[in-house]
Design an enzyme around this catalytic site. Structure first.
Site, PDB file in Angstrom:
ATOM      1  N   THR A 229      -4.359  13.749   5.230  1.00 39.89           N
ATOM      2  CA  THR A 229      -3.010  13.680   5.491  1.00 39.89           C
ATOM      3  C   THR A 229      -2.743  15.001   6.028  1.00 39.89           C
ATOM      4  O   THR A 229      -2.067  14.851   7.228  1.00 39.89           O
ATOM      5  CB  THR A 229      -2.033  13.645   4.171  1.00 39.89           C
ATOM      6  OG1 THR A 229      -2.632  12.446   3.486  1.00 39.89           O
ATOM      7  CG2 THR A 229      -0.774  13.696   4.503  1.00 39.89           C
TER       8      THR A 229
ATOM      9  N   SER B 103      -6.738   5.904   3.764  1.00 42.67           N
ATOM     10  CA  SER B 103      -6.938   5.042   2.610  1.00 42.67           C
ATOM     11  C   SER B 103      -7.414   3.467   3.311  1.00 42.67           C
ATOM     12  O   SER B 103      -8.326   2.938   2.536  1.00 42.67           O
ATOM     13  CB  SER B 103      -5.688   4.720   2.010  1.00 42.67           C
ATOM     14  OG  SER B 103      -5.443   5.619   1.346  1.00 42.67           O
TER      15      SER B 103
ATOM     16  N   GLN C 170       7.221   3.784   4.110  1.00 48.38           N
ATOM     17  CA  GLN C 170       5.728   3.278   4.082  1.00 48.38           C
ATOM     18  C   GLN C 170       5.495   2.098   4.820  1.00 48.38           C
ATOM     19  O   GLN C 170       4.338   1.941   5.580  1.00 48.38           O
ATOM     20  CB  GLN C 170       5.302   3.001   2.569  1.00 48.38           C
ATOM     21  CG  GLN C 170       3.946   3.207   2.227  1.00 48.38           C
ATOM     22  CD  GLN C 170       3.392   4.581   2.211  1.00 48.38           C
ATOM     23  OE1 GLN C 170       3.817   5.430   1.368  1.00 48.38           O
ATOM     24  NE2 GLN C 170       2.465   5.029   2.968  1.00 48.38           N
TER      25      GLN C 170
ATOM     26  N   ASN D 103      -2.072  19.070  -1.896  1.00 51.37           N
ATOM     27  CA  ASN D 103      -3.311  18.390  -1.138  1.00 51.37           C
ATOM     28  C   ASN D 103      -2.731  18.359   0.347  1.00 51.37           C
ATOM     29  O   ASN D 103      -3.569  18.896   1.011  1.00 51.37           O
ATOM     30  CB  ASN D 103      -3.284  16.845  -1.796  1.00 51.37           C
ATOM     31  CG  ASN D 103      -4.070  16.240  -0.808  1.00 51.37           C
ATOM     32  OD1 ASN D 103      -3.689  15.408  -0.123  1.00 51.37           O
ATOM     33  ND2 ASN D 103      -5.339  16.428  -1.033  1.00 51.37           N
TER      34      ASN D 103
ATOM     35  N   LYS E 285       0.879  -1.143   0.060  1.00 51.21           N
ATOM     36  CA  LYS E 285      -0.113  -0.010  -0.001  1.00 51.21           C
ATOM     37  C   LYS E 285       0.957   1.079  -0.095  1.00 51.21           C
ATOM     38  O   LYS E 285       1.815   1.424   0.831  1.00 51.21           O
ATOM     39  CB  LYS E 285      -0.862   0.055   1.366  1.00 51.21           C
ATOM     40  CG  LYS E 285      -1.935   1.208   1.432  1.00 51.21           C
ATOM     41  CD  LYS E 285      -3.135   0.835   0.568  1.00 51.21           C
ATOM     42  CE  LYS E 285      -3.724   2.034   0.383  1.00 51.21           C
ATOM     43  NZ  LYS E 285      -3.615   2.561  -1.006  1.00 51.21           N
TER      44      LYS E 285
ATOM     45  N   LYS F 140       5.307   1.579  -3.023  1.00 51.71           N
ATOM     46  CA  LYS F 140       5.515   2.925  -3.772  1.00 51.71           C
ATOM     47  C   LYS F 140       5.455   2.894  -5.132  1.00 51.71           C
ATOM     48  O   LYS F 140       6.382   1.925  -5.774  1.00 51.71           O
ATOM     49  CB  LYS F 140       6.266   3.906  -2.912  1.00 51.71           C
ATOM     50  CG  LYS F 140       6.052   5.391  -3.244  1.00 51.71           C
ATOM     51  CD  LYS F 140       4.924   6.059  -1.935  1.00 51.71           C
ATOM     52  CE  LYS F 140       4.818   7.326  -2.282  1.00 51.71           C
ATOM     53  NZ  LYS F 140       3.975   7.953  -1.353  1.00 51.71           N
TER      54      LYS F 140
ATOM     55  N   GLY G  22      -2.656   8.349  -4.439  1.00 54.04           N
ATOM     56  CA  GLY G  22      -1.900   9.378  -4.886  1.00 54.04           C
ATOM     57  C   GLY G  22      -0.770   9.855  -3.921  1.00 54.04           C
ATOM     58  O   GLY G  22      -0.382   9.184  -2.962  1.00 54.04           O
ATOM     59  N   ASP G  23      -0.236  10.666  -4.523  1.00 51.87           N
ATOM     60  CA  ASP G  23       1.179  11.432  -4.163  1.00 51.87           C
ATOM     61  C   ASP G  23       1.218  12.801  -4.697  1.00 51.87           C
ATOM     62  O   ASP G  23       0.364  13.200  -5.672  1.00 51.87           O
ATOM     63  CB  ASP G  23       2.391  10.409  -4.080  1.00 51.87           C
ATOM     64  CG  ASP G  23       3.297  10.837  -3.024  1.00 51.87           C
ATOM     65  OD1 ASP G  23       3.376  10.664  -1.853  1.00 51.87           O
ATOM     66  OD2 ASP G  23       4.428  11.450  -3.729  1.00 51.87           O
TER      67      ASP G  23
HETATM   68  P1  NDP Z   1       0.808  17.780  -4.399  1.00 48.64           P
HETATM   69  O1  NDP Z   1       1.407  17.533  -5.729  1.00 48.64           O
HETATM   70  O2  NDP Z   1      -0.691  18.129  -4.114  1.00 48.64           O
HETATM   71  O3  NDP Z   1       1.587  18.952  -3.820  1.00 48.64           O
HETATM   72  C1  NDP Z   1       2.796  19.060  -3.777  1.00 48.64           C
HETATM   73  C2  NDP Z   1       3.432  20.422  -3.086  1.00 48.64           C
HETATM   74  O4  NDP Z   1       4.739  20.502  -2.948  1.00 48.64           O
HETATM   75  C3  NDP Z   1       3.125  21.440  -4.454  1.00 48.64           C
HETATM   76  O5  NDP Z   1       3.015  22.771  -3.787  1.00 48.64           O
HETATM   77  C4  NDP Z   1       4.492  21.352  -5.280  1.00 48.64           C
HETATM   78  O6  NDP Z   1       4.752  22.903  -5.704  1.00 48.64           O
HETATM   79  C5  NDP Z   1       5.332  21.376  -3.975  1.00 48.64           C
HETATM   80  N1  NDP Z   1       6.834  20.751  -4.295  1.00 48.64           N
HETATM   81  C6  NDP Z   1       6.789  19.491  -4.920  1.00 48.64           C
HETATM   82  N2  NDP Z   1       8.107  19.357  -5.268  1.00 48.64           N
HETATM   83  C7  NDP Z   1       8.803  20.496  -4.794  1.00 48.64           C
HETATM   84  C8  NDP Z   1      10.225  20.881  -4.854  1.00 48.64           C
HETATM   85  N3  NDP Z   1      10.975  19.987  -5.509  1.00 48.64           N
HETATM   86  N4  NDP Z   1      10.402  21.835  -4.071  1.00 48.64           N
HETATM   87  C9  NDP Z   1       9.632  22.724  -3.819  1.00 48.64           C
HETATM   88  N5  NDP Z   1       8.317  22.586  -3.626  1.00 48.64           N
HETATM   89  C10 NDP Z   1       7.928  21.498  -4.228  1.00 48.64           C
HETATM   90  O7  NDP Z   1       1.388  16.679  -3.312  1.00 48.64           O
HETATM   91  P2  NDP Z   1       0.864  16.070  -2.094  1.00 48.64           P
HETATM   92  O8  NDP Z   1       0.535  17.386  -1.167  1.00 48.64           O
HETATM   93  O9  NDP Z   1      -0.099  14.954  -2.068  1.00 48.64           O
HETATM   94  O10 NDP Z   1       2.345  15.714  -1.232  1.00 48.64           O
HETATM   95  C11 NDP Z   1       3.148  16.436  -0.733  1.00 48.64           C
HETATM   96  C12 NDP Z   1       4.337  15.656   0.373  1.00 48.64           C
HETATM   97  O11 NDP Z   1       3.295  15.023   1.238  1.00 48.64           O
HETATM   98  C13 NDP Z   1       4.826  14.724  -0.459  1.00 48.64           C
HETATM   99  O12 NDP Z   1       6.304  14.520   0.318  1.00 48.64           O
HETATM  100  C14 NDP Z   1       4.181  13.312  -0.404  1.00 48.64           C
HETATM  101  O13 NDP Z   1       4.856  12.138  -0.379  1.00 48.64           O
HETATM  102  C15 NDP Z   1       3.589  13.579   1.102  1.00 48.64           C
HETATM  103  N6  NDP Z   1       2.540  12.961   1.473  1.00 48.64           N
HETATM  104  C16 NDP Z   1       1.317  12.853   0.986  1.00 48.64           C
HETATM  105  C17 NDP Z   1       0.285  12.225   1.154  1.00 48.64           C
HETATM  106  C18 NDP Z   1      -1.140  12.191   0.251  1.00 48.64           C
HETATM  107  O14 NDP Z   1      -1.981  11.410   0.894  1.00 48.64           O
HETATM  108  N7  NDP Z   1      -1.220  12.757  -0.753  1.00 48.64           N
HETATM  109  C19 NDP Z   1       0.357  11.135   2.189  1.00 48.64           C
HETATM  110  C20 NDP Z   1       1.579  11.107   2.958  1.00 48.64           C
HETATM  111  C21 NDP Z   1       2.663  11.986   2.591  1.00 48.64           C
HETATM  112  P3  NDP Z   1       4.850  22.780  -7.198  1.00 48.64           P
HETATM  113  O15 NDP Z   1       3.272  22.939  -7.984  1.00 48.64           O
HETATM  114  O16 NDP Z   1       5.707  23.931  -7.524  1.00 48.64           O
HETATM  115  O17 NDP Z   1       5.497  21.654  -7.910  1.00 48.64           O
END
Ligand code: NDP
Length: 449
Positions: free
Chosen positions: A214, A381, A115, A245, A94, A130, A169-170
């Site tokens: 999250t 999830s 994970q 997100n 997962k 993943k 998603g991620d």
């Molecule tokens: P999204 O794609 O919805 O958002 C990612 C955000 O982070 C965007 O604002 C993006 O900006 C920014 N970002 C991504 N890469 C970079 C970078 N290299 N430098 C600066 N900013 C960056 O993803 P999520 O919100 O889903 O995920 C965010 C984090 O949370 C990740 O680490 C993910 O692994 C973790 N996570 C997510 C979960 C989920 O349920 N979605 C669960 C657990 C952890 P830009 O638009 O400019 O790329």
């Protein structure tokens, strides 16, 4: 400076380096866990005998495949996709799918490795995995994203399933992408197998509160850490990196609990709004219009946009890294501490570098590592899988209540384990050992498989 590894663990770590060359994020994630495990091996010699640590560092299966697709102008593109099925001792693999140009095997392995322990911490029956691709969705049309998802699924479908491997998603993969992936899976298999994906839309098998989970969960964990210190979020100045997100719903819950958020960001820059981020404006820009964060400043007089700015320079009492790995360095940690930051809760996975983590632990602030603090996403999830299995659909309030209880439980287990292992208030030690023990005991019980 890196902590010294136990003498039994150092050769295992060296072996991981040798067998996985160039995968620096994976090395970092493994080392961080191994640094906590020395005392566990003393209490549990059976784990060394069964080579549990060597086995846990080697994915059960790694799938790498080509994804060809055509853009709107008819040009062909080739991307690479991955699914790393890391550990299934506790349940089906997962973990989410990430679409970002930086994706390569080392990133997917670090995420898959973390994970395993995160999923164990939730107490739910889910293993760790993943996936993702180096596909960059930025600037792509709706039709291009759909074609890419469909092409990816033509290969991925044979590896996943409700009882095998359940993606979600991620970064770069939200409900829209899950829809296209799930739609293609349904078409190929001729099965409406809801439990094969989580993060689905509420109208087609998704769980209420999954989108929020999250971010909300990270704030629930933060709230528990603050309670231990006799504090609350009420009136606290917070900053949240990212604007995706996780960040958006972390902000939402901070505001509900009385905190004030003065900055957020994306990969191009930082928004500072001293009057407090207006969540409705942020949601409109990011969730409806899918625009860059810079446009927030055009709509709010109180806001300033700092192109290429560092969000951690903005003074705050509480910081939530919710964007990506290694976004908060030793330099940033020093700045946060100098500005009086008392708590850091990680919505993102491994956002703080090892030096930053060490500085937070040495300063004894409340530091919640991602694998504990952001586990609410995957926990919800698992609640989605439960609803799918029973053909049921719970209310938002009930699901959020379950999420809150799960986060309180994760916090308590991490806190108590840290005390038991003579590292009070060290949630890194608490999370790593609690998660590891659950998986390790199951692996011993299941035999050499
Ligand atoms: P999204 O794609 O919805 O958002 C990612 C955000 O982070 C965007 O604002 C993006 O900006 C920014 N970002 C991504 N890469 C970079 C970078 N290299 N430098 C600066 N900013 C960056 O993803 P999520 O919100 O889903 O995920 C965010 C984090 O949370 C990740 O680490 C993910 O692994 C973790 N996570 C997510 C979960 C989920 O349920 N979605 C669960 C657990 C952890 P830009 O638009 O400019 O790329």
């Amino acid at each position: 400076m890196m902590a010294v590894l136990d003498e039994k663990l150092e050769p295992i770590y060296q072996d991981v380096l040798r067998r996985n060359p160039g995968e620096t994020e994976f090395h970092q994630a493994v080392r961080e866990v191994l640094e906590s495990l020395g005392p566990v091996l003393v209490k549990h010699p059976e784990f060394a005998e069964h080579k549990i640590i060597q086995r846990i560092c080697e994915p059960e299966r790694q799938i790498i495949f080509r994804v060809p697709w055509e853009d709107d102008s008819g040009e062909t593109h080739i991307n690479r996709a991955f699914r790393v099925e890391f550990n299934s001792a506790l349940g089906p693999y997962k973990g989410g799918m990430r679409f970002h140009s930086s994706v390569y095997l080392g990133i997917i392995k670090f995420l898959g490795f973390e994970q395993i322990f995160k999923n164990a911490l939730t107490g739910m029956p889910i293993g760790g995995g993943k996936g993702g691709s180096d596909f960059d969705p930025k600037g792509r049309s709706e039709a291009e994203i759909m074609r890419f998802c469909q092409s990816l699924m033509i290969e991925l479908y044979r590896h996943i399933g409700e009882y095998t491997d359940v993606p979600a998603g991620d970064i770069g993969v939200g409900q829209r992408e899950i829809g296209y992936l799930f739609g293609q899976y349904k078409r190929i298999t001729n099965r409406y197998e809801s439990g094969v994906f989580t993060g689905k839309g509420v109208g087609w098998g998704g769980s209420r509160a999954r989108t929020e989970a999250t971010g909300y969960g990270t704030v629930f964990f933060l709230d528990e850490m603050l309670k231990v210190r006799g504090e609350t979020l009420e009136g606290k100045t917070c900053i949240v990196s990212g604007s995706g997100n996780v960040a958006i719903f972390a902000i939402e819950k901070i505001l509900e609990l009385g905190g004030k958020v003065v900055a957020c960001s994306d990969s191009n820059g930082v928004i500072v709004d001293e009057q407090g981020i207006d969540l409705a404006v942020l949601k409109e820009i990011k969730l409806v219009e899918r625009r860059r964060i810079s446009s927030y400043a055009q709509r709010r007089d109180s806001a300033r946009y700092r192109e290429n700015g560092v969000i951690w320079d903005v003074p705050c009492e509480v910081a939530l890294p919710c964007a990506t790995q290694n976004e908060l360095t030793g330099r940033d940690a020093r700045k946060l501490l100098a500005n009086g930051c008392i708590a850091v809760a990680e919505g993102a996975n491994m956002p703080t570098t090892p030096e930053g983590v060490r500085l937070f632990l040495d300063a004894s602030i409340a530091y919640g590592p991602g694998k504990a603090a952001n586990a609410g996403g995957v926990a919800t999830s698992a609640l989605e899988m439960q609803q799918n299995a029973s053909r049921d659909s719970w209310t938002f309030e009930y699901t959020e209540q379950r999420l809150r209880e799960i986060m309180v439980g994760i916090h308590r287990r991490c806190h108590d384990t840290a005390e038991e292992y003579a590292a009070p208030n060290n949630y890194v030690v608490g999370a790593n050992i609690t998660g590891f023990l659950k998986v390790a005991h199951a692996m011993v019980a299941l035999g050499l498989v």
